[in-house]
Write a protein that holds these residues in place. Structure first.
Motif, PDB file in Angstrom:
ATOM      1  N   GLY A   1      30.985  46.689  50.642  1.00  0.00           N
ATOM      2  CA  GLY A   1      30.259  46.573  51.909  1.00  0.00           C
ATOM      3  C   GLY A   1      30.410  45.221  52.580  1.00  0.00           C
ATOM      4  O   GLY A   1      30.312  45.108  53.802  1.00  0.00           O
ATOM      5  N   SER A   2      30.639  44.183  51.780  1.00  0.00           N
ATOM      6  CA  SER A   2      30.836  42.841  52.353  1.00  0.00           C
ATOM      7  C   SER A   2      32.160  42.790  53.109  1.00  0.00           C
ATOM      8  O   SER A   2      32.238  42.270  54.232  1.00  0.00           O
ATOM      9  CB  SER A   2      30.851  41.783  51.243  1.00  0.00           C
ATOM     10  OG  SER A   2      29.709  41.885  50.445  1.00  0.00           O
TER      11      SER A   2
ATOM     12  N   PHE B   1      20.457  40.726  53.571  1.00  0.00           N
ATOM     13  CA  PHE B   1      21.276  40.292  52.445  1.00  0.00           C
ATOM     14  C   PHE B   1      22.343  39.332  52.969  1.00  0.00           C
ATOM     15  O   PHE B   1      22.817  39.468  54.102  1.00  0.00           O
ATOM     16  CB  PHE B   1      21.930  41.512  51.777  1.00  0.00           C
ATOM     17  CG  PHE B   1      22.803  41.155  50.610  1.00  0.00           C
ATOM     18  CD1 PHE B   1      22.270  40.521  49.497  1.00  0.00           C
ATOM     19  CD2 PHE B   1      24.160  41.431  50.623  1.00  0.00           C
ATOM     20  CE1 PHE B   1      23.076  40.182  48.419  1.00  0.00           C
ATOM     21  CE2 PHE B   1      24.971  41.099  49.546  1.00  0.00           C
ATOM     22  CZ  PHE B   1      24.430  40.473  48.451  1.00  0.00           C
TER      23      PHE B   1
ATOM     24  N   ASP C   1      25.243  47.255  60.277  1.00  0.00           N
ATOM     25  CA  ASP C   1      25.337  47.050  58.836  1.00  0.00           C
ATOM     26  C   ASP C   1      24.398  48.070  58.185  1.00  0.00           C
ATOM     27  O   ASP C   1      23.191  47.849  58.062  1.00  0.00           O
ATOM     28  CB  ASP C   1      24.944  45.606  58.487  1.00  0.00           C
ATOM     29  CG  ASP C   1      25.010  45.328  56.987  1.00  0.00           C
ATOM     30  OD1 ASP C   1      25.153  46.283  56.204  1.00  0.00           O
ATOM     31  OD2 ASP C   1      24.916  44.142  56.600  1.00  0.00           O
TER      32      ASP C   1
ATOM     33  N   ALA D   1      24.693  49.239  55.111  1.00  0.00           N
ATOM     34  CA  ALA D   1      24.931  49.192  53.659  1.00  0.00           C
ATOM     35  C   ALA D   1      23.801  49.887  52.891  1.00  0.00           C
ATOM     36  O   ALA D   1      24.040  50.571  51.905  1.00  0.00           O
ATOM     37  CB  ALA D   1      25.053  47.742  53.193  1.00  0.00           C
ATOM     38  N   GLN D   2      22.568  49.719  53.385  1.00  0.00           N
ATOM     39  CA  GLN D   2      21.406  50.267  52.664  1.00  0.00           C
ATOM     40  C   GLN D   2      20.926  51.587  53.271  1.00  0.00           C
ATOM     41  O   GLN D   2      19.887  52.091  52.871  1.00  0.00           O
ATOM     42  CB  GLN D   2      20.254  49.253  52.716  1.00  0.00           C
ATOM     43  CG  GLN D   2      20.609  47.894  52.158  1.00  0.00           C
ATOM     44  CD  GLN D   2      19.473  46.894  52.262  1.00  0.00           C
ATOM     45  OE1 GLN D   2      18.339  47.226  52.616  1.00  0.00           O
ATOM     46  NE2 GLN D   2      19.752  45.641  51.945  1.00  0.00           N
TER      47      GLN D   2
ATOM     48  N   SER E   1      27.946  50.273  52.105  1.00  0.00           N
ATOM     49  CA  SER E   1      28.259  49.817  50.748  1.00  0.00           C
ATOM     50  C   SER E   1      28.020  50.976  49.781  1.00  0.00           C
ATOM     51  O   SER E   1      27.062  51.740  49.942  1.00  0.00           O
ATOM     52  CB  SER E   1      27.335  48.655  50.378  1.00  0.00           C
ATOM     53  OG  SER E   1      27.343  48.451  48.984  1.00  0.00           O
TER      54      SER E   1
ATOM     55  N   LYS F   1      22.953  51.769  45.905  1.00  0.00           N
ATOM     56  CA  LYS F   1      22.826  52.226  47.302  1.00  0.00           C
ATOM     57  C   LYS F   1      22.554  53.737  47.346  1.00  0.00           C
ATOM     58  O   LYS F   1      22.630  54.425  46.331  1.00  0.00           O
ATOM     59  CB  LYS F   1      24.102  51.879  48.070  1.00  0.00           C
ATOM     60  CG  LYS F   1      24.354  50.376  48.156  1.00  0.00           C
ATOM     61  CD  LYS F   1      23.247  49.681  48.927  1.00  0.00           C
ATOM     62  CE  LYS F   1      23.555  48.253  49.295  1.00  0.00           C
ATOM     63  NZ  LYS F   1      23.233  47.243  48.261  1.00  0.00           N
TER      64      LYS F   1
END
Ligand code: PLP
Length: 371
Positions: free
Chosen positions: A56-57, A82, A153, A155-156, A177, A182
């Motif tokens: 995810g980064s 994050f 974003d 990711a979550q 991510s 997750k």
């Protein structure tokens, strides 16, 4: 806080079969499993293009590179998130410009966004924190007015919705991510970029393999951001069960909510969403436990990637955390320091009062995900 062994137990046979399929294929990086997963997840999210990447980064880094963010550019993002969100901007030589949080959902304050836009602004990153979408309409309106791309974003927040729209489909690009904790977690690392824009999708596919469409002929500087066949095969298994897993998360969160109201006298801090800042004060007696607030009222719109309460007053959160640890209950603090308070962003040390308080007062509790 998550029992991943128990979570995977019902799919054990399917995961082992996926492992054997990849082992016997002899293809381990960017092959048919990745292609099939990209098709399946694009259909599940409802987006034309989904590109599987390393994590995810890197998905954030690729999204920023795709919209042309680079050295000297400013990218607006929340400070309470994050590290990867702001880190991706800095990795490209840009400057993250922080925005404070809303008191209700802890997502970015949409009403403070316009003030941050200047001549160097290149993009806006919105984070859908803890599994719940930010209030996208005012954010998209500001972005449109200034002609800026929006990166979500998510990711979550795979599966989260804002007014029926899936996370990762509302902005210019969405990033996800597949870290094991997750909503859709793999048995290792993985990530995804989504977009409706075919040209951006093509660019990300090239950036994923050192900027080359044709092997060894490099049109731009990319990197190795490839998703592995094994991870894609595991993700295909878990994607088939994602709807029921999300339902379980939702039910567990509702149950925990009721139990905290009854046993801890926890209260719901707001009647309605205050993402726009009105009526946003949460002055409460120190030690009051505030339940997580859902800005999106539809069932299943909040995906509860994390169940985060707030304990008001200096030191009260940490005291509760210590007590729970003594009782054998594991908790986590997401995040003890907002981005503007990090040493590596010390030039940005402005006052973001809500994010500053959240870093002192929030506490994530475990929710059960096992069937
Ligand atoms: C909001 C947010 N963005 C980005 C990331 C980075 O994802 P990954 O760990 O897959 O690199 C995370 C991971 O926790 C995250 O929570």
């Amino acid at each position: 806080m998550l029992d991943l062994v128990a979570e995977h137990a019902p799919y054990r046979g399917e995961l082992l079969a996926a492992f054997e399929r990849v082992l016997d294929s002899g293809r381990f990086v960017l092959g048919p499993e990745v292609e099939a997963f990209e098709r399946d997840i694009a259909a599940w999210i409802g987006v034309p293009h989904a590109i599987g990447v390393s994590n995810g980064s890197d998905a954030l880094l690729l999204a920023l590179q795709a919209v042309g963010a680079g050295p000297g550019d400013e990218v607006i993002c929340p400070t309470y998130t994050f590290f990867a969100t702001a880190g991706a901007v800095a990795r490209l030589g840009g400057k993250p410009v922080f925005v404070d949080s809303a008191e209700c959902c802890y997502n970015m304050r949409a009403d403070q966004l316009a003030d941050k836009i200047g001549p160097k602004t290149k993009a806006i990153i919105v984070v859908h924190l803890f599994g719940q979408c930010a209030d996208m309409d005012p954010i998209l309106a500001v972005a449109k007015k200034h002609g800026l791309p929006v990166i979500e974003d998510a990711a979550q927040a795979l599966g989260a919705k804002d007014k029926g729209r899936q996370a990762g489909t509302m902005g210019t690009l969405g990033t996800f991510s597949f870290f094991p904790t997750k909503n859709l977690g793999t048995l290792g690392e993985g990530g995804l970029v989504t977009t409706k824009d075919a040209a951006l999708a093509e660019k990300i596919r090239m950036l994923r393999v050192h900027g080359a469409k044709q092997k060894y002929f490099h049109e731009m500087i990319g990197g190795n951001f490839r998703l592995h066949e094994l991870q894609a095969a595991f993700l295909r298994v878990k994607l088939k069960h994602l709807d029921s897993a999300l339902q379980r998360r939702w039910k567990s969160a509702q149950k925990l909510m009721r139990s905290l109201q009854e046993k801890w006298n926890a209260i719901m801090p707001f009647d309605s969403c205050v993402c726009q800042g009105e009526g946003a004060s949460v002055e409460q007696k120190p030690g009051t436990i505030l339940l997580p607030f859902s800005c999106h009222s539809g069932q299943g719109e909040h995906t509860w990637n994390q169940f985060v309460i707030r304990v008001t007053g200096k030191g009260k959160r940490d005291a509760l955390r210590e007590k729970l640890a003594r009782d054998g209950i594991q908790t986590e603090v997401y995040y003890p320091r907002a981005m503007h308070e990090q040493d590596c962003f010390s030039s940005q040390r402005k006052n973001f009062p809500i994010a500053g308080n959240l870093a002192q007062e929030t506490l994530a509790l475990p929710i059960s995900l096992t069937p």
